[in-house]
Design a protein around this motif. Structure first.
Motif, PDB file in Angstrom:
ATOM      1  N   MET A  27       0.850  -1.185   0.000  1.00 52.73           N
ATOM      2  CA  MET A  27       0.000   0.000   0.000  1.00 52.73           C
ATOM      3  C   MET A  27       0.887   1.237   0.000  1.00 52.73           C
ATOM      4  SD  MET A  27       0.305   1.524   3.240  1.00 52.73           S
ATOM      5  CE  MET A  27      -1.264   2.348   3.519  1.00 52.73           C
ATOM      6  N   LEU A  28       0.281   2.363  -0.349  1.00 50.83           N
ATOM      7  CA  LEU A  28       1.018   3.625  -0.365  1.00 50.83           C
ATOM      8  C   LEU A  28       0.044   4.783  -0.284  1.00 50.83           C
ATOM      9  CD1 LEU A  28       0.571   4.746  -3.525  1.00 50.83           C
ATOM     10  CD2 LEU A  28       2.273   3.009  -4.006  1.00 50.83           C
ATOM     11  N   HIS A  29       0.561   5.931   0.081  1.00 53.84           N
ATOM     12  CA  HIS A  29      -0.197   7.170   0.056  1.00 53.84           C
ATOM     13  C   HIS A  29       0.275   7.963  -1.165  1.00 53.84           C
ATOM     14  CE1 HIS A  29      -1.142   7.083   4.662  1.00 53.84           C
ATOM     15  NE2 HIS A  29      -1.760   6.139   3.979  1.00 53.84           N
ATOM     16  N   ALA A  30      -0.536   7.958  -2.211  1.00 54.26           N
ATOM     17  CA  ALA A  30      -0.161   8.614  -3.458  1.00 54.26           C
ATOM     18  C   ALA A  30      -0.605  10.075  -3.454  1.00 54.26           C
ATOM     19  CB  ALA A  30      -0.806   7.902  -4.644  1.00 54.26           C
ATOM     20  N   GLN A  31       0.292  10.959  -3.863  1.00 53.47           N
ATOM     21  CA  GLN A  31      -0.155  12.320  -4.132  1.00 53.47           C
ATOM     22  C   GLN A  31      -1.188  12.240  -5.253  1.00 53.47           C
ATOM     23  OE1 GLN A  31       2.963  15.177  -4.767  1.00 53.47           O
ATOM     24  NE2 GLN A  31       4.036  14.644  -2.873  1.00 53.47           N
ATOM     25  N   CYS A  32      -2.266  12.979  -5.117  1.00 50.69           N
ATOM     26  CA  CYS A  32      -3.369  12.860  -6.077  1.00 50.69           C
ATOM     27  C   CYS A  32      -2.922  13.132  -7.514  1.00 50.69           C
ATOM     28  CB  CYS A  32      -4.511  13.788  -5.681  1.00 50.69           C
ATOM     29  SG  CYS A  32      -5.388  13.238  -4.187  1.00 50.69           S
ATOM     30  N   SER A  33      -1.937  13.991  -7.669  1.00 55.22           N
ATOM     31  CA  SER A  33      -1.436  14.288  -9.007  1.00 55.22           C
ATOM     32  C   SER A  33      -0.738  13.084  -9.637  1.00 55.22           C
ATOM     33  CB  SER A  33      -0.453  15.466  -8.950  1.00 55.22           C
ATOM     34  OG  SER A  33       0.638  15.167  -8.090  1.00 55.22           O
ATOM     35  N   ALA A  34      -0.335  12.105  -8.818  1.00 57.12           N
ATOM     36  CA  ALA A  34       0.366  10.925  -9.320  1.00 57.12           C
ATOM     37  C   ALA A  34      -0.518   9.681  -9.321  1.00 57.12           C
ATOM     38  CB  ALA A  34       1.616  10.659  -8.482  1.00 57.12           C
ATOM     39  N   GLU A  35      -1.817   9.835  -9.033  1.00 49.80           N
ATOM     40  CA  GLU A  35      -2.702   8.681  -8.937  1.00 49.80           C
ATOM     41  C   GLU A  35      -2.710   7.860 -10.220  1.00 49.80           C
ATOM     42  OE1 GLU A  35      -7.429   7.642  -8.076  1.00 49.80           O
ATOM     43  OE2 GLU A  35      -6.653   9.670  -7.692  1.00 49.80           O
ATOM     44  N   GLY A  36      -2.714   8.530 -11.359  1.00 51.34           N
ATOM     45  CA  GLY A  36      -2.736   7.819 -12.639  1.00 51.34           C
ATOM     46  C   GLY A  36      -1.522   6.932 -12.836  1.00 51.34           C
ATOM     47  N   PHE A  37      -0.363   7.385 -12.383  1.00 47.12           N
ATOM     48  CA  PHE A  37       0.869   6.602 -12.488  1.00 47.12           C
ATOM     49  C   PHE A  37       0.712   5.266 -11.769  1.00 47.12           C
ATOM     50  CE2 PHE A  37       4.788   5.600 -10.037  1.00 47.12           C
ATOM     51  CZ  PHE A  37       5.590   5.159 -11.079  1.00 47.12           C
ATOM     52  N   TYR A  38       0.176   5.300 -10.549  1.00 44.94           N
ATOM     53  CA  TYR A  38       0.023   4.065  -9.776  1.00 44.94           C
ATOM     54  C   TYR A  38      -1.101   3.187 -10.331  1.00 44.94           C
ATOM     55  CZ  TYR A  38       3.148   6.346  -6.488  1.00 44.94           C
ATOM     56  OH  TYR A  38       4.233   6.966  -5.916  1.00 44.94           O
ATOM     57  N   VAL A  85      -3.721   0.556  -3.013  1.00 46.60           N
ATOM     58  CA  VAL A  85      -3.275  -0.777  -2.601  1.00 46.60           C
ATOM     59  C   VAL A  85      -3.134  -1.681  -3.826  1.00 46.60           C
ATOM     60  CG1 VAL A  85      -4.299  -0.612  -0.320  1.00 46.60           C
ATOM     61  CG2 VAL A  85      -5.652  -1.544  -2.201  1.00 46.60           C
ATOM     62  N   LEU A  86      -2.296  -2.709  -3.641  1.00 45.02           N
ATOM     63  CA  LEU A  86      -2.103  -3.712  -4.685  1.00 45.02           C
ATOM     64  C   LEU A  86      -1.806  -5.059  -4.029  1.00 45.02           C
ATOM     65  CD1 LEU A  86      -1.675  -4.373  -7.763  1.00 45.02           C
ATOM     66  CD2 LEU A  86       0.759  -3.997  -7.319  1.00 45.02           C
ATOM     67  N   PRO A  87      -2.606  -6.097  -4.292  1.00 48.01           N
ATOM     68  CA  PRO A  87      -2.284  -7.434  -3.790  1.00 48.01           C
ATOM     69  C   PRO A  87      -1.028  -7.949  -4.501  1.00 48.01           C
ATOM     70  CG  PRO A  87      -4.574  -7.288  -4.503  1.00 48.01           C
ATOM     71  CD  PRO A  87      -3.883  -6.079  -5.015  1.00 48.01           C
ATOM     72  N   LEU A  88      -0.190  -8.653  -3.748  1.00 46.71           N
ATOM     73  CA  LEU A  88       1.018  -9.223  -4.318  1.00 46.71           C
ATOM     74  C   LEU A  88       0.801 -10.715  -4.574  1.00 46.71           C
ATOM     75  CD1 LEU A  88       3.780  -7.529  -2.144  1.00 46.71           C
ATOM     76  CD2 LEU A  88       3.140  -6.996  -4.499  1.00 46.71           C
ATOM     77  N   ILE A  89       1.180 -11.137  -5.759  1.00 46.78           N
ATOM     78  CA  ILE A  89       1.061 -12.549  -6.132  1.00 46.78           C
ATOM     79  C   ILE A  89       2.457 -13.095  -6.295  1.00 46.78           C
ATOM     80  CG2 ILE A  89       0.154 -14.184  -7.826  1.00 46.78           C
ATOM     81  CD1 ILE A  89      -1.905 -12.052  -8.602  1.00 46.78           C
ATOM     82  N   SER A  90       2.757 -14.162  -5.623  1.00 43.72           N
ATOM     83  CA  SER A  90       4.097 -14.753  -5.732  1.00 43.72           C
ATOM     84  C   SER A  90       4.320 -15.276  -7.144  1.00 43.72           C
ATOM     85  CB  SER A  90       4.267 -15.887  -4.740  1.00 43.72           C
ATOM     86  OG  SER A  90       3.428 -16.982  -5.096  1.00 43.72           O
ATOM     87  N   LYS A  91       5.584 -15.314  -7.550  1.00 42.01           N
ATOM     88  CA  LYS A  91       5.906 -15.813  -8.884  1.00 42.01           C
ATOM     89  C   LYS A  91       5.522 -17.277  -9.019  1.00 42.01           C
ATOM     90  CE  LYS A  91       9.426 -12.463 -10.124  1.00 42.01           C
ATOM     91  NZ  LYS A  91      10.786 -12.238 -10.641  1.00 42.01           N
TER      92      LYS A  91
END
Length: 294
Positions: free
Chosen positions: A251-262, A285-291
């Motif tokens: 998870m992360l706290h994205a600056q709103c101006s960078a939301e599209g990047f994430y 947030v992003l779930p992580l899937i193992s390789k």
């Protein structure tokens, strides 16, 4: 000059013809094509992951236009969307020759050859192109990576990470310095992207937010190089570090101006917009899937 093809170029700049750039016949005034090429040159340096001013300072020189030859094949009109291609065609002792082409779709509008001289910035007398710069040009045109990402602790990467945080957060965004560093740096996993002059151009860190949950933060990319996927290298490296230690979510706290990047990297927003350090943020947030699971 030989007639260029779109396949000749790795670096592209897209633009739309503005009303102020057309003449009485409602076609682009011929001098503006050189401006289009010069504008695209900024994208070329960005594609090399080189912040131009800092790169030239480190190399001890600068580049100056010696000659520009233009050939007009067709006309562009108001509101046309043009693609400007650039490539470094050859390098002499002190000269750097670029080829440029402007296309409207697959139709060639203008081709050009520009000769630059590498010179002393004070006296403007020519001097040999540094071997490091020559290698960067040749490597890019050959398809080699222009940057590498290092992952490590604060002791090994802190100086370069700090320089970028100061540039982006303190100087550019006006965030108070005491909010840019904290005790978590000592325990965090850090990532720094370096260009081929070994200059730091992007950084970020990974901390343990909760059991199984990693938090990415302090993401910063040198201002002139944003949009060139350097921050993406940092983010992917930190996500892999989280995956390797067994975290299930990042998870992360994205600056709103960078939301599209994430979002483009698979993150989704969670909750409402909030203010942090005087800047609007959104939790993502992003779930992580193992390789192995893939």
């Amino acid at each position: 000059m030989t007639t260029p093809q779109r396949s000749n170029f790795r670096c592209w700049h897209r633009l739309r013809v503005r009303w102020a750039e057309v003449d009485m016949q409602k076609i682009v005034f011929n001098a503006h094509y050189l401006m289009y090429i010069d504008t695209a040159m900024s994208d070329y340096w960005r594609a090399l992951a080189l912040p131009y001013e800092l790169a030239m300072q480190q190399l001890g020189g600068d580049v100056f236009v010696k000659k520009a030859v233009m050939e007009y094949h067709a006309s562009a009109r108001y509101d046309d969307q043009l693609d400007v291609g650039l490539r470094c065609a050859r390098i002499g002792t002190s000269s750097i020759v670029f080829e440029a082409a402007i296309f409207l779709g697959d139709r060639l509008v203008v081709s050009a050859e520009l000769v630059y001289v590498y010179a002393n910035p004070t006296t403007q007398t020519s001097q040999p192109v540094p071997s490091a710069l020559r290698a960067i040009f040749e490597g890019f045109e050959a398809g080699q990576p222009v940057a590498t990402v290092a992952v490590g602790d604060w002791e090994s990467l802190g100086d370069n990470a700090s320089a970028l945080r100061t540039e982006v957060f303190v100087q550019e965004q006006g965030i108070a310095a005491h909010m840019v560093w904290d005790d978590a740096d000592a325990e965090a996993v850090h990532a720094v992207t370096h260009n081929r002059l070994h200059q730091p151009v992007a950084t970020g860190r990974l901390v343990q937010h909760a059991p199984g949950v990693a938090r990415i933060g302090r993401m910063a990319v040198s201002r002139g190089l944003r949009g060139s996927k350097l921050g993406r290298l940092v983010l992917l490296a930190l996500m892999e570090a989280a995956r390797q230690r067994g975290d299930a979510e990042v998870m992360l706290h994205a600056q709103c101006s960078a939301e599209g990047f994430y979002r483009r990297l698979g993150f989704t927003a969670r909750g409402l917009v909030f203010e942090e350090a005087g800047v609007q943020h959104i939790e993502m947030v992003l779930p992580l899937i193992s390789k192995e699971a893939e």
